[in-house]
Design a protein around this motif. Structure first.
Motif, PDB file in Angstrom:
ATOM      1  N   LYS A 105       0.966  12.962  14.315  1.00  0.00           N
ATOM      2  CA  LYS A 105      -0.443  12.852  14.719  1.00  0.00           C
ATOM      3  C   LYS A 105      -0.895  11.399  14.866  1.00  0.00           C
ATOM      4  N   PHE A 106      -0.222  10.482  14.155  1.00  0.00           N
ATOM      5  CA  PHE A 106      -0.602   9.072  14.271  1.00  0.00           C
ATOM      6  C   PHE A 106      -0.144   8.476  15.611  1.00  0.00           C
ATOM      7  N   ALA A 107       0.854   9.088  16.233  1.00  0.00           N
ATOM      8  CA  ALA A 107       1.280   8.644  17.562  1.00  0.00           C
ATOM      9  C   ALA A 107       0.409   9.273  18.655  1.00  0.00           C
ATOM     10  N   LYS A 108      -0.089  10.454  18.385  1.00  0.00           N
ATOM     11  CA  LYS A 108      -0.857  11.186  19.400  1.00  0.00           C
ATOM     12  C   LYS A 108      -2.338  10.809  19.402  1.00  0.00           C
ATOM     13  N   TYR A 109      -2.899  10.500  18.218  1.00  0.00           N
ATOM     14  CA  TYR A 109      -4.331  10.206  18.098  1.00  0.00           C
ATOM     15  C   TYR A 109      -4.529   8.834  17.450  1.00  0.00           C
ATOM     16  N   GLU A 110      -5.689   8.245  17.698  1.00  0.00           N
ATOM     17  CA  GLU A 110      -6.050   6.987  17.041  1.00  0.00           C
ATOM     18  C   GLU A 110      -6.749   7.330  15.726  1.00  0.00           C
ATOM     19  N   LEU A 111      -6.011   7.165  14.636  1.00  0.00           N
ATOM     20  CA  LEU A 111      -6.474   7.569  13.311  1.00  0.00           C
ATOM     21  C   LEU A 111      -6.398   6.383  12.355  1.00  0.00           C
ATOM     22  N   LYS A 112      -7.052   6.539  11.210  1.00  0.00           N
ATOM     23  CA  LYS A 112      -6.978   5.505  10.174  1.00  0.00           C
ATOM     24  C   LYS A 112      -7.058   6.155   8.798  1.00  0.00           C
ATOM     25  N   TYR A 113      -6.373   5.534   7.836  1.00  0.00           N
ATOM     26  CA  TYR A 113      -6.513   5.938   6.443  1.00  0.00           C
ATOM     27  C   TYR A 113      -7.815   5.357   5.900  1.00  0.00           C
ATOM     28  N   LEU A 114      -8.505   6.131   5.076  1.00  0.00           N
ATOM     29  CA  LEU A 114      -9.639   5.579   4.347  1.00  0.00           C
ATOM     30  C   LEU A 114      -9.107   4.724   3.205  1.00  0.00           C
ATOM     31  N   GLU A 115      -9.701   3.562   3.041  1.00  0.00           N
ATOM     32  CA  GLU A 115      -9.290   2.685   1.955  1.00  0.00           C
ATOM     33  C   GLU A 115      -9.476   3.388   0.609  1.00  0.00           C
ATOM     34  N   ASP A 116      -8.605   3.074  -0.302  1.00  0.00           N
ATOM     35  CA  ASP A 116      -8.570   3.727  -1.620  1.00  0.00           C
ATOM     36  C   ASP A 116      -8.669   2.661  -2.712  1.00  0.00           C
ATOM     37  N   PRO A 117      -9.861   2.057  -2.887  1.00  0.00           N
ATOM     38  CA  PRO A 117      -9.986   0.931  -3.825  1.00  0.00           C
ATOM     39  C   PRO A 117      -9.650   1.282  -5.270  1.00  0.00           C
ATOM     40  N   LYS A 118      -9.760   2.531  -5.647  1.00  0.00           N
ATOM     41  CA  LYS A 118      -9.439   2.927  -7.016  1.00  0.00           C
ATOM     42  C   LYS A 118      -7.963   3.263  -7.196  1.00  0.00           C
ATOM     43  N   GLY A 119      -7.219   3.251  -6.107  1.00  0.00           N
ATOM     44  CA  GLY A 119      -5.789   3.534  -6.206  1.00  0.00           C
ATOM     45  C   GLY A 119      -5.471   4.960  -6.600  1.00  0.00           C
ATOM     46  N   ALA A 120      -6.339   5.887  -6.221  1.00  0.00           N
ATOM     47  CA  ALA A 120      -6.136   7.280  -6.615  1.00  0.00           C
ATOM     48  C   ALA A 120      -4.861   7.867  -6.010  1.00  0.00           C
ATOM     49  N   TYR A 121      -4.497   7.408  -4.810  1.00  0.00           N
ATOM     50  CA  TYR A 121      -3.290   7.910  -4.149  1.00  0.00           C
ATOM     51  C   TYR A 121      -2.064   7.036  -4.419  1.00  0.00           C
ATOM     52  N   GLY A 122      -2.230   5.991  -5.225  1.00  0.00           N
ATOM     53  CA  GLY A 122      -1.106   5.132  -5.536  1.00  0.00           C
ATOM     54  C   GLY A 122      -0.727   4.217  -4.378  1.00  0.00           C
ATOM     55  N   ASP A 123       0.386   3.524  -4.533  1.00  0.00           N
ATOM     56  CA  ASP A 123       0.885   2.623  -3.500  1.00  0.00           C
ATOM     57  C   ASP A 123       1.791   3.387  -2.546  1.00  0.00           C
ATOM     58  N   GLU A 124       2.512   2.636  -1.728  1.00  0.00           N
ATOM     59  CA  GLU A 124       3.460   3.273  -0.824  1.00  0.00           C
ATOM     60  C   GLU A 124       4.466   4.103  -1.615  1.00  0.00           C
ATOM     61  N   GLU A 125       4.874   5.210  -1.010  1.00  0.00           N
ATOM     62  CA  GLU A 125       5.806   6.108  -1.682  1.00  0.00           C
ATOM     63  C   GLU A 125       7.168   6.075  -1.010  1.00  0.00           C
ATOM     64  N   GLN A 126       8.049   6.880  -1.547  1.00  0.00           N
ATOM     65  CA  GLN A 126       9.392   7.050  -1.002  1.00  0.00           C
ATOM     66  C   GLN A 126       9.655   8.544  -0.845  1.00  0.00           C
ATOM     67  N   ILE A 127      10.451   8.886   0.150  1.00  0.00           N
ATOM     68  CA  ILE A 127      10.970  10.250   0.236  1.00  0.00           C
ATOM     69  C   ILE A 127      12.373  10.203  -0.352  1.00  0.00           C
ATOM     70  N   ARG A 128      12.596  10.982  -1.384  1.00  0.00           N
ATOM     71  CA  ARG A 128      13.879  10.946  -2.086  1.00  0.00           C
ATOM     72  C   ARG A 128      14.628  12.263  -1.921  1.00  0.00           C
ATOM     73  N   THR A 129      15.925  12.180  -2.018  1.00  0.00           N
ATOM     74  CA  THR A 129      16.791  13.361  -1.975  1.00  0.00           C
ATOM     75  C   THR A 129      17.096  13.780  -3.404  1.00  0.00           C
ATOM     76  N   ILE A 130      16.911  15.056  -3.691  1.00  0.00           N
ATOM     77  CA  ILE A 130      17.193  15.580  -5.025  1.00  0.00           C
ATOM     78  C   ILE A 130      18.173  16.740  -4.926  1.00  0.00           C
ATOM     79  N   GLY A 131      18.901  16.974  -6.010  1.00  0.00           N
ATOM     80  CA  GLY A 131      19.855  18.066  -6.042  1.00  0.00           C
ATOM     81  C   GLY A 131      19.887  18.730  -7.403  1.00  0.00           C
ATOM     82  N   ARG A 132      20.427  19.905  -7.431  1.00  0.00           N
ATOM     83  CA  ARG A 132      20.576  20.618  -8.705  1.00  0.00           C
ATOM     84  C   ARG A 132      21.626  19.921  -9.553  1.00  0.00           C
TER      85      ARG A 132
END
Length: 299
Positions: A105-132
């Motif tokens: 959707k970020f390629a199709k539309y002009e969008l923006k994240y709302l700033e999160d001054p309290k850091g409720a969503y944390g910093d940048e994340e990672q997608i990790r691979t997990i296994g049993r």
């Protein structure tokens, strides 16, 4: 703050897509009534996705952090969310949605994240691979491939956009593989082929995870595996890895989005590695909206 469950089936989503042009205000412009607050203009609703998704739990906590007591988080599905976004965007109407990158959707539309001054969503994340637990001993070749699987947001975006534009998932994945043989070779380096060994991968119905799991399915099949893909919500995904009913997943968003599940099942799964860096979650609005921060939702 109240969480409103509104689960839309495929029929409802299709009707949304067909009827986009038939809905909306007469003037169809955001902010036509300049006396309205942002909350009033969107009826104090944040459009979310599946109720079990980690981003929904993170958004509930963010709403508490920012004291958005008048707001509702409306659950449905990723498809319903993007249909609602398209409907609003086409008419330049206001809308607040749960968002994450990578997503087409970020390629199709002009969008923006709302700033999160309290850091409720944390910093940048990672997608990790997990296994049993025990995966490496039972399926060592698959374990090595999954551990070596890494790609970029640009890579994933090509597959996501192709699927969104109507390409079948397997076809979009195969086309990407054909165009990126060198990268696939890095994933399979040092691995011998097997003869029909079965492996079960679990994933959530996010466009990003649909892309990654269809690609790795074809790679594993080329290496001789019989691959079963199972689409579930986040909670059942982590449960399946923990109890061994699924072998692996490429869809662990950490350290924040899936933190509750990672903490709950600590010691009952293995991390195989980071398959994508710099991913993000938060609240997203169209750029035409005169709003910059989550705190603005209180005004």
């Amino acid at each position: 703050m109240r969480l409103t469950k509104k689960v839309l089936g495929l029929g409802a989503v299709a009707l949304l897509a067909v009827g986009l042009a038939a809905c909306g205000n007469d003037d169809g412009k955001a902010g036509a009534d300049s006396t309205q607050t942002v909350g009033e203009s969107v009826k104090y609703k944040i459009t979310g996705i599946d109720p079990g998704a980690g981003i929904m739990e993170a958004t509930e906590k963010a709403m508490e952090e920012y004291d958005l007591t008048e707001w509702d988080l409306v659950s449905g599905s990723s498809a319903a969310m993007t249909a609602a976004l398209k409907k609003a965007y086409d008419k330049e109407e206001p809308i607040v949605v749960t968002g994450w990158t990578p997503h087409w959707k970020f390629a199709k539309y002009e969008l923006k994240y709302l700033e999160d001054p309290k850091g409720a969503y944390g910093d940048e994340e990672q997608i990790r691979t997990i296994g049993r637990t025990g995966l490496q001993a039972d399926l060592p070749e698959a374990y090595q491939i999954l551990s070596q699987f890494k790609w970029t947001e640009e890579d994933m975006g090509k597959v996501m956009i192709a699927i969104q534009e109507g390409e079948k998932e397997a076809v979009a994945a195969q086309n990407w593989i054909d165009d990126n043989a060198d990268k696939v070779a890095e994933w399979t380096a040092g691995v011998d082929k097997v003869d029909g060994d079965k492996i079960k991968l679990a994933y959530v119905a996010w466009d990003s995870e649909i892309a990654s799991h269809n690609v790795i399915k074809l790679v594993l099949e080329e290496m001789g595996y019989n691959v079963i893909l199972t689409q579930v919500e986040a909670g059942p995904l982590w449960t399946a890895i923990a109890d061994g009913s699924a072998d692996a997943s490429l869809a662990a968003w950490l350290p924040l989005t899936h933190k509750t599940y990672a903490d709950k099942f600590e010691g009952k799964f293995e991390e195989l590695g980071i398959n994508m860096e710099g991913v993000k979650v938060g609240l997203v609005v169209p750029k035409y909206m005169d709003i910059t921060s989550i705190e603005d939702l209180k005004k």
